[in-house]
Design a protein around this motif. Structure first.
Motif, mmCIF file in Angstrom:
data_model
loop_
_atom_site.group_PDB
_atom_site.id
_atom_site.type_symbol
_atom_site.label_atom_id
_atom_site.label_comp_id
_atom_site.label_asym_id
_atom_site.label_seq_id
_atom_site.Cartn_x
_atom_site.Cartn_y
_atom_site.Cartn_z
ATOM 1 N N THR A 1 0.857 -1.187 0.000
ATOM 2 C CA THR A 1 0.000 0.000 0.000
ATOM 3 C C THR A 1 0.891 1.234 0.000
ATOM 4 O OG1 THR A 1 -0.078 0.148 2.423
ATOM 5 C CG2 THR A 1 -1.726 -1.262 1.338
ATOM 6 N N GLU A 2 0.280 2.405 -0.139
ATOM 7 C CA GLU A 2 1.055 3.641 -0.117
ATOM 8 C C GLU A 2 1.792 3.815 1.197
ATOM 9 O OE1 GLU A 2 -0.832 7.193 -1.410
ATOM 10 O OE2 GLU A 2 -2.018 6.174 -2.950
ATOM 11 N N GLU A 3 1.234 3.280 2.270
ATOM 12 C CA GLU A 3 1.902 3.379 3.568
ATOM 13 C C GLU A 3 3.211 2.598 3.584
ATOM 14 O OE1 GLU A 3 -1.297 2.783 3.145
ATOM 15 O OE2 GLU A 3 -2.064 4.712 3.871
ATOM 16 N N ASP A 4 3.330 1.587 2.718
ATOM 17 C CA ASP A 4 4.569 0.812 2.624
ATOM 18 C C ASP A 4 5.645 1.554 1.834
ATOM 19 O OD1 ASP A 4 3.443 -1.434 3.937
ATOM 20 O OD2 ASP A 4 2.462 -2.024 2.069
ATOM 21 N N PHE A 5 5.302 2.698 1.262
ATOM 22 C CA PHE A 5 6.178 3.495 0.412
ATOM 23 C C PHE A 5 6.500 2.782 -0.899
ATOM 24 C CE2 PHE A 5 10.184 5.742 -0.745
ATOM 25 C CZ PHE A 5 9.621 6.999 -0.863
ATOM 26 N N GLY A 6 5.868 1.622 -1.129
ATOM 27 C CA GLY A 6 5.989 0.979 -2.427
ATOM 28 C C GLY A 6 7.391 0.609 -2.828
ATOM 29 N N PRO A 7 7.933 -0.536 -2.387
ATOM 30 C CA PRO A 7 9.276 -0.942 -2.813
ATOM 31 C C PRO A 7 9.339 -1.166 -4.317
ATOM 32 C CG PRO A 7 8.132 -2.767 -1.752
ATOM 33 C CD PRO A 7 7.294 -1.550 -1.536
ATOM 34 N N LYS A 8 10.549 -1.129 -4.839
ATOM 35 C CA LYS A 8 10.746 -1.225 -6.284
ATOM 36 C C LYS A 8 10.813 -2.685 -6.722
ATOM 37 C CE LYS A 8 13.453 0.729 -10.047
ATOM 38 N NZ LYS A 8 12.192 1.107 -10.712
ATOM 39 N N TYR A 9 9.893 -3.102 -7.583
ATOM 40 C CA TYR A 9 9.846 -4.458 -8.127
ATOM 41 C C TYR A 9 9.895 -4.360 -9.649
ATOM 42 C CZ TYR A 9 8.756 -7.173 -3.900
ATOM 43 O OH TYR A 9 8.819 -7.814 -2.690
ATOM 44 N N ASP A 10 11.001 -4.794 -10.243
ATOM 45 C CA ASP A 10 11.173 -4.739 -11.695
ATOM 46 C C ASP A 10 11.277 -6.144 -12.276
ATOM 47 O OD1 ASP A 10 11.268 -1.998 -11.462
ATOM 48 O OD2 ASP A 10 13.454 -1.889 -11.556
ATOM 49 N N TYR A 11 10.864 -6.263 -13.544
ATOM 50 C CA TYR A 11 10.963 -7.553 -14.239
ATOM 51 C C TYR A 11 11.292 -7.319 -15.705
ATOM 52 C CZ TYR A 11 9.678 -11.966 -16.455
ATOM 53 O OH TYR A 11 9.699 -13.130 -17.192
ATOM 54 N N MET A 12 12.146 -8.184 -16.252
ATOM 55 C CA MET A 12 12.519 -8.086 -17.664
ATOM 56 C C MET A 12 12.675 -9.482 -18.247
ATOM 57 S SD MET A 12 15.843 -6.204 -19.379
ATOM 58 C CE MET A 12 16.979 -6.956 -18.211
ATOM 59 N N MET A 13 12.241 -9.653 -19.488
ATOM 60 C CA MET A 13 12.456 -10.907 -20.224
ATOM 61 C C MET A 13 12.918 -10.600 -21.633
ATOM 62 S SD MET A 13 9.767 -13.886 -21.485
ATOM 63 C CE MET A 13 9.792 -14.965 -20.063
ATOM 64 N N GLU A 14 13.919 -11.375 -22.091
ATOM 65 C CA GLU A 14 14.371 -11.281 -23.480
ATOM 66 C C GLU A 14 14.460 -12.694 -24.052
ATOM 67 O OE1 GLU A 14 17.547 -8.454 -25.065
ATOM 68 O OE2 GLU A 14 18.616 -10.378 -25.114
ATOM 69 N N VAL A 15 13.950 -12.881 -25.259
ATOM 70 C CA VAL A 15 13.948 -14.175 -25.938
ATOM 71 C C VAL A 15 14.538 -13.988 -27.329
ATOM 72 C CG1 VAL A 15 12.563 -16.144 -26.685
ATOM 73 C CG2 VAL A 15 11.826 -14.777 -24.704
ATOM 74 N N ALA A 16 15.428 -14.905 -27.737
ATOM 75 C CA ALA A 16 16.029 -14.792 -29.069
ATOM 76 C C ALA A 16 16.415 -16.172 -29.574
ATOM 77 C CB ALA A 16 17.259 -13.883 -29.038
ATOM 78 N N PRO A 17 16.308 -16.410 -30.874
ATOM 79 C CA PRO A 17 16.745 -17.692 -31.437
ATOM 80 C C PRO A 17 18.253 -17.830 -31.371
ATOM 81 C CG PRO A 17 16.161 -16.168 -33.192
ATOM 82 C CD PRO A 17 15.789 -15.496 -31.905
ATOM 83 N N ALA A 18 18.726 -19.057 -31.120
ATOM 84 C CA ALA A 18 20.164 -19.284 -30.994
ATOM 85 C C ALA A 18 20.686 -20.344 -31.954
ATOM 86 C CB ALA A 18 20.490 -19.697 -29.554
ATOM 87 N N TRP A 19 19.805 -21.203 -32.443
ATOM 88 C CA TRP A 19 20.244 -22.294 -33.339
ATOM 89 C C TRP A 19 19.024 -22.893 -34.007
ATOM 90 C CZ3 TRP A 19 18.847 -27.490 -33.132
ATOM 91 C CH2 TRP A 19 19.562 -28.362 -33.970
#
Length: 407
Positions: free
Chosen positions: A245-263
């Protein structure tokens, strides 16, 4: 704390998460990027100091540094792309933005970028305004799919960032979208320690592939990769608002995904993709995973030991893997004997371990995958070393093993 130095602190944490560089001209080698020094200018009269970046190399009286922030950048993200800046004295004369999930270091005037087990090289004197080493390795006919989004609880709380990039064939099979959705759902749930079904992820993927149905509220087979990402970015926010909640000051949670062909096999029946994911939930650093998976392109089945080697060559493959791990470990440690390739269940670190590992003789081993260089086995951070050692890829050349899969 000054916002700029807070940005730098997060950037340095990201740099620490990518510790292992695999050089493409070696059949199997783990190489750590050399330590780089901070470049900072201090003024005794004003008491102010300026951070210029981490020094990469020098030439012709110029200094090349890596900076993860921008002076006028008001936002902060653990997903910031690095900027390579060339200075003549204290004056910036050139810059290059680095895109894609890569690690890099300078070897003389060569900038070497590690994309999984592959290496892409640029001349530091001729860097363009921006580069994406990942795209240098892509086959023709590949289409880039991208989506990013940020949210926050309030103007005074952290921004939480979501980023997705996938390089896929123009006419990619439906099972690939379903697999991406399966992994992304599992990752997002793991971000909030809510992935109690992680031990069933492989079974779940095969069930929706055989009979397309909803996973995480969507039928990914009828959606574009961007639409899949949009859905799970909203799920990211939903779970976040459920926990904070806003009272928690909102910790930072990030996510990233990358997909690519290799063979890809000559006939196109088998294909390998490289997956890279990154999580940040505050703390000293984030956590990244990188792995390769080989699929039957017709039906999306994931290949494993029995498909690639067969029962007779499996033991030999594991022995070769242990020899390579032992050789790598002996570069940094003093010990006798063979360093084991196996893992116990409590040593598994990935949210998707049920997919990334296989069980043989009661122990866990990395699922092998086919690449242009050979057969790759991947260990995630902490599985075979400290976090600083990062992701460990070991490649065994085809000349040392008989492979059942037609290449």
């Amino acid at each position: 704390m000054n916002m700029r130095y807070l940005l730098v602190a997060i950037a340095v944490a990201i740099m620490a998460t990518i510790a292992v560089v695999m050089l493409a001209d070696s059949s199997i080698e783990s190489v750590n990027a050399p330590a780089i020094a901070d470049t900072e200018d201090s003024s005794e009269e004003s008491g102010d100091s300026r951070y210029y970046g981490d020094t990469l190399c020098s030439y012709d009286g110029k200094t090349v540094v890596c900076d993860w922030t921008e002076v006028d950048d008001p936002e902060m993200t653990s997903l910031q792309t690095p900027l390579i800046i060339t200075y003549a004295g204290k004056i910036p004369v050139d810059s290059c933005r680095v895109m894609g999930c890569v690690s890099f270091f300078a070897d003389g005037l060569q900038m070497k970028f590690a994309v999984g087990i592959d290496t892409v090289v640029y001349n530091v004197k001729n860097l363009p305004d921006s580069i994406n080493p990942v795209e240098r390795l892509l086959p023709q006919g590949t289409v880039r799919h991208h989506y990013s989004r940020s949210f926050s609880l309030s103007d005074s709380s952290w921004n939480c960032d979501f980023k997705f990039t996938a390089y896929l064939p123009e006419h990619h099979p439906l099972w690939l979208r379903q697999f991406i959705a399966t992994i992304m759902r599992n990752d997002i749930q793991g971000l909030y320690l809510d992935n109690k079904g992680a031990d069933r992820i492989l079974k779940e993927y095969y069930s929706i592939k055989a009979t397309p149905r909803k996973i995480g509220g969507i039928n990914a087979s009828s959606m574009s990769p961007e639409q899949v990402a949009v859905h799970f970015s909203k799920e990211h926010e939903r779970l976040y608002r459920k926990d904070f909640t806003e009272e928690d000051f909102g910790p930072k949670y990030d996510y990233m995904m990358e997909v690519a062909p290799a063979w890809e096999s000559r006939t196109g029946q088998y294909v390998t993709y490289r997956f890279y994911t990154y999580y940040y939930t505050m703390g000293a650093h984030g956590f990244m995973e990188e792995y390769y998976l080989t699929f039957d392109n017709e039906n999306g089945r994931i290949l494993g030991y029995n498909d690639i080697f067969g029962a007779n060559d499996l033991k030999k493959a594991l022995e070769l893997l242990e020899q390579e791990i032992t050789a790598q470990k002996k570069e940094f440690m003093n010990f006798d004997g063979i360093y084991p390739a196996s893992l116990e269940k409590d040593e598994l670190e990935s949210n998707a371990s049920e997919i990334l590992k296989e069980v043989y003789d009661g122990a866990y081993y990395p699922r092998p995958a086919l690449t242009n260089q050979g057969i790759v086995f991947s260990y995630q951070p902490y599985e075979k070393g400290s976090f600083a050692e990062g992701i460990l890829h070991f490649v065994i050349p085809y000349s040392k093993l008989d492979v059942k899969v037609p290449r």
